[in-house]
Design an enzyme around this catalytic site. Structure first.
Site, PDB file in Angstrom:
ATOM      1  N   GLU A  93       6.133  -2.136  11.831  1.00  0.00           N
ATOM      2  CA  GLU A  93       5.685  -2.573  10.520  1.00  0.00           C
ATOM      3  C   GLU A  93       6.744  -3.403   9.792  1.00  0.00           C
ATOM      4  OE1 GLU A  93       5.033   0.540   7.739  1.00  0.00           O
ATOM      5  OE2 GLU A  93       4.620  -0.940   6.190  1.00  0.00           O
ATOM      6  N   ASP A  94       7.990  -2.980   9.880  1.00  0.00           N
ATOM      7  CA  ASP A  94       9.011  -3.587   9.025  1.00  0.00           C
ATOM      8  C   ASP A  94       9.890  -4.626   9.710  1.00  0.00           C
ATOM      9  OD1 ASP A  94       8.084  -1.953   7.098  1.00  0.00           O
ATOM     10  OD2 ASP A  94       9.730  -0.518   7.162  1.00  0.00           O
TER      11      ASP A  94
END
Ligand code: MN
Length: 742
Positions: A93-94
């Protein structure tokens, strides 16, 4: 550790290493070699991927996944695969890392867990554009329940760590996260039997939504510690010898205070001070005996305790014979202890205690099943619940928002057990009615239900069921379901089956209407085209032609040839049936006593459900048609609003020193005494800070009195002082603020 070369990280380096070692120690030496290597790789991989990013607190980001992994291993007892997944849970996600990278390096199992976690985290960590996005994300999370349970377990660990570190995030996000946690994560943790996590989540949520109460209660728990311990010692003493004589191995007897949140809830529900929450702590007796002896030993302990102390009638809870759906198993009773005080006693085995604290989910499938043991009653109860979850999730017609609400109310609530006349048992949500039971037996039965016999008495379909009821459903030949039924039933399963049936029925009826319309067209030699159908549907303002045809079949549409010809050909610009009167605009209070961030101008009004007073923690909520409404953060509606519409929350505070009076309503109840009403009126009128608007108190036949007082006060402190003054007027009087729950 080349990855920690940066100077900023230097200070954190040894701390990070020691936490990593703690994680390895927690996992113990049962981890196979290849897994151990993967854990190290996952840690390095995550540290490298997150390098250079810091959390709001200023710590390097890697501390977060490491903490989540620690919770997974230490507090849930999860194994190596979960720990690897927890370490990697934020990388896709990051960072630039893709799910394919994960699969190549850590295999497909870890990749699929990370995939599940990424799907649901996109959800909460971003600012949502509208309601359905937020609900959609809850839905995605719930769907993972049906896949790999570890996804949801790691998500709960993630959320717990975010709650623990909530202090450093902006106020608005804080309230939103705390509310979401109360609304769905804590109940979910409870359902999965993760009691320790649930309790900590609730306490932390209270700390951020109502810091005053949190502090007050935690201080009082700390203050009363010594006297509590003394009392528990006194309680246990006369039992020790007898327990010894039975030969039962007692693992531990302890007294534990209830959670801050549960004490707070009790105080609020019953409008009583801390000192009057009689079950602020419970005594727990844990026996250490093999599984085949544990139940009978718990009952023996029970009989020894109740020989010594008189048990409270009707307060015996036997979850030994029939564990709760979340796997909880124990014997609870309340007895009259020393000093004439009621004390709750919980008796369970060490195994049950472990499940109660760390959850069945954590054990289930990954431990017992692997070792080839037979499933325990708890395993079965849990599996039944999971199946009910899957049932609800498979129902696609529900909007995401409905689904989340339904899930929250029927699957996260408490349950009751209901019997068929043959003695089969079904577990149902607490609020179920007779009709729900019909659907629990079979859809066909549900649809044809006209009534029921509960414990041999005839009852209507909306009769609420109680634990232990014996229910016989009475049916007719043909289905009887109608749209009203959706409001009668309480379970998601019944609602969705009724909707499905009505939809099919509607489709069948629409086909009849379509045929009728076609005949009219034919007689006039008008072409029965899609264009003409659309024209009519639009004219009559139906959302779809199906809805239009449905009402044609129902004879709600005038089918005369003239009308149709007129609509289609003569007056193409016919004025459409008139709209309702314009929405009435409510007058907004002018800006004044409330500040939104730096902004003093935004118009707003105070929510009627909680009537906030100056000084109380508040938030602003942007409504669809009524501007900004101000609620207390402790408003009964707040956690729902914030968790479902978090993006519509605006941080709000009271302007200092604003001199305007506010409405507040108090309810008073008590034992009647001569002159009590005038005494109360006297107190209020002498109070310089408060203006009385009305007082309405009446004496009841049973020697009690009750009523309502409307006052104008400047702020919450003044109101509190007033409440205390009224309370001190008489020994038997209860005063509480009136709240309107929508
Ligand atoms: Mn995270």
């Amino acid at each position: 550790m080349a990855l920690l070369d940066g100077e900023v990280y230097e200070a954190y380096r040894s701390e990070l290493l020691s936490r990593y070692r703690l994680l390895l120690r927690t996992l113990g030496n049962k981890v196979p070699k290849d897994k151990a290597k993967q854990i190290r790789e996952a840690f390095d991989f995550a540290a490298r991927a997150h390098e250079g990013t810091v959390r709001k607190s200023g710590e390097p980001y890697i501390f977060h996944p490491l903490a989540v992994a620690q919770i997974a291993a230490g507090e849930l007892g999860l194994g190596a695969t979960s720990v690897i997944s927890a370490l990697l849970h934020d990388v896709v996600e990051d960072t630039d890392v893709t799910n394919e990278d994960i699969e190549r390096k850590f295999g497909s199992k870890v990749a699929s867990i990370i995939n599940g976690l990424t799907k649901i985290s996109v959800v909460f960590e971003t600012v949502d554009k509208d309601t359905s996005v937020q609900a959609e994300n809850f839905k995605k999370m719930l769907l993972t329940l049906g896949e790999d349970l570890r996804v949801i377990l790691i998500k709960l660990c993630d959320r717990l760590h975010n709650m623990r570190t909530l202090g450093s995030v902006p106020e608005k996000t804080k309230l939103k996260i705390a509310s979401e946690t109360l609304y769905i994560y804590a109940p979910l943790a409870h359902r999965l039997g993760l009691n320790v996590i649930k309790t900590e989540m609730e306490d932390l949520a209270l700390k951020y939504t109502d810091p005053g109460s949190y502090k007050e209660i935690s201080n009082k728990i700390a203050e009363s510690k010594i006297s509590r311990q003394k009392y528990i010692k006194e309680f246990i003493e006369p039992l020790t010898l007898e327990l010894k004589e039975t030969g039962i191995n007692i693992f531990e007897i302890k007294g534990r205070p209830k959670s801050i949140y549960s004490i707070h809830r009790k105080m609020a529900q019953q409008a009583i001070p801390f000192e009057e929450v009689y079950d602020a702590f419970a005594i727990r007796v844990i026996v250490d005996e093999p599984i085949y002896k544990e139940k009978s030993d718990c009952w023996r302990v029970y009989s020894i305790i109740t020989d010594q102390y008189r048990p409270h009638e009707g307060r015996l809870r036997d979850w030994l014979s029939r564990p709760k759906n979340n796997g909880y198993s124990a014997l609870h009773t309340t007895v009259l202890g020393p000093k004439g005080r009621w004390v709750e006693v919980q008796i369970r085995s060490k195994r049950m205690d472990d499940i109660a604290e760390r959850g069945l989910a954590a054990h289930w499938k990954y431990k017992a099943a692997q070792e080839g043991e037979d499933p325990t009653p708890q395993d079965i109860a849990f599996e039944t619940w999971l199946n009910a979850v899957k049932d609800t999730l498979e129902n696609n017609d529900l909007s995401a928002l409905d689904l989340v609400n339904e899930f929250k109310h029927t699957l996260l609530g408490e349950e009751i057990y209901v019997f068929t006349p043959k003695g089969d048992v079904k577990s149902m949500p607490m609020s179920s009615v007779a009709l729900d039971f019909g659907f629990a037996i079979h859809t066909e039965v549900g649809l044809k239900t006209i009534g029921a016999k509960v414990n041999n008495k005839l009852v209507p379909i909306n009769h609420p069921l109680k634990n232990g009821d014996i229910v016989e459903i009475i049916t007719t030949q043909k289905p009887r379901a109608s749209i009203q039924w959706i409001d009668i039933v309480k379970t998601g399963r019944a609602k969705s089956k009724i909707r499905e049936y009505l939809k099919d029925l509607r489709t069948a009826e629409a086909a009849v209407g379509r045929k009728m319309m076609e005949d009219v067209f034919h007689k006039q030699s008008i072409e029965f085209t899609e264009k003409h159908i659309q024209q009519l549907t639009k004219y009559y303002k139906y959302p779809s032609s199906n809805d239009f045809f449905h009402d044609v079949a129902d004879s709600k549409i005038n089918l005369s040839t003239d009308t149709i010809l007129e609509i289609l050909f003569k007056k193409p610009n016919l004025t459409e049936p008139s709209e309702e009167s314009p929405v009435k605009k409510e007058k907004k209070r002018n800006a004044g006593q409330i500040v939104f961030g730096e902004d003093y101008e935004t118009p707003y009004s105070l929510a009627r459900c909680c009537n906030p007073l100056p000084g109380e923690p508040i938030f602003g909520f942007i409504t669809v048609s009524d501007g900004v409404k101000i609620h207390r953060t402790t408003c009964p509606n707040a956690s729902r609003l914030m968790s479902q519409y978090g993006y519509r929350i605006i941080p709000t505070s009271w302007q200092k020193n604003y001199d305007k009076a506010f409405d507040a309503q108090l309810s008073v109840r008590g034992i009647d005494d001569v002159g009590i009403v005038s005494k109360i009126a006297d107190i209020i009128s002498k109070d310089l800070e408060v203006n009385m608007k009305s007082i309405n108190i009446r004496a009841n036949d049973d020697g009690t009195f009750g009523g309502r007082i409307d006052v104008l006060v400047n702020n919450s402190q003044d109101l509190e002082i007033l409440v205390n003054r009224i309370k001190s007027a008489h020994k038997f009087i209860e005063v509480s603020r009136i709240e309107n729950v929508e």
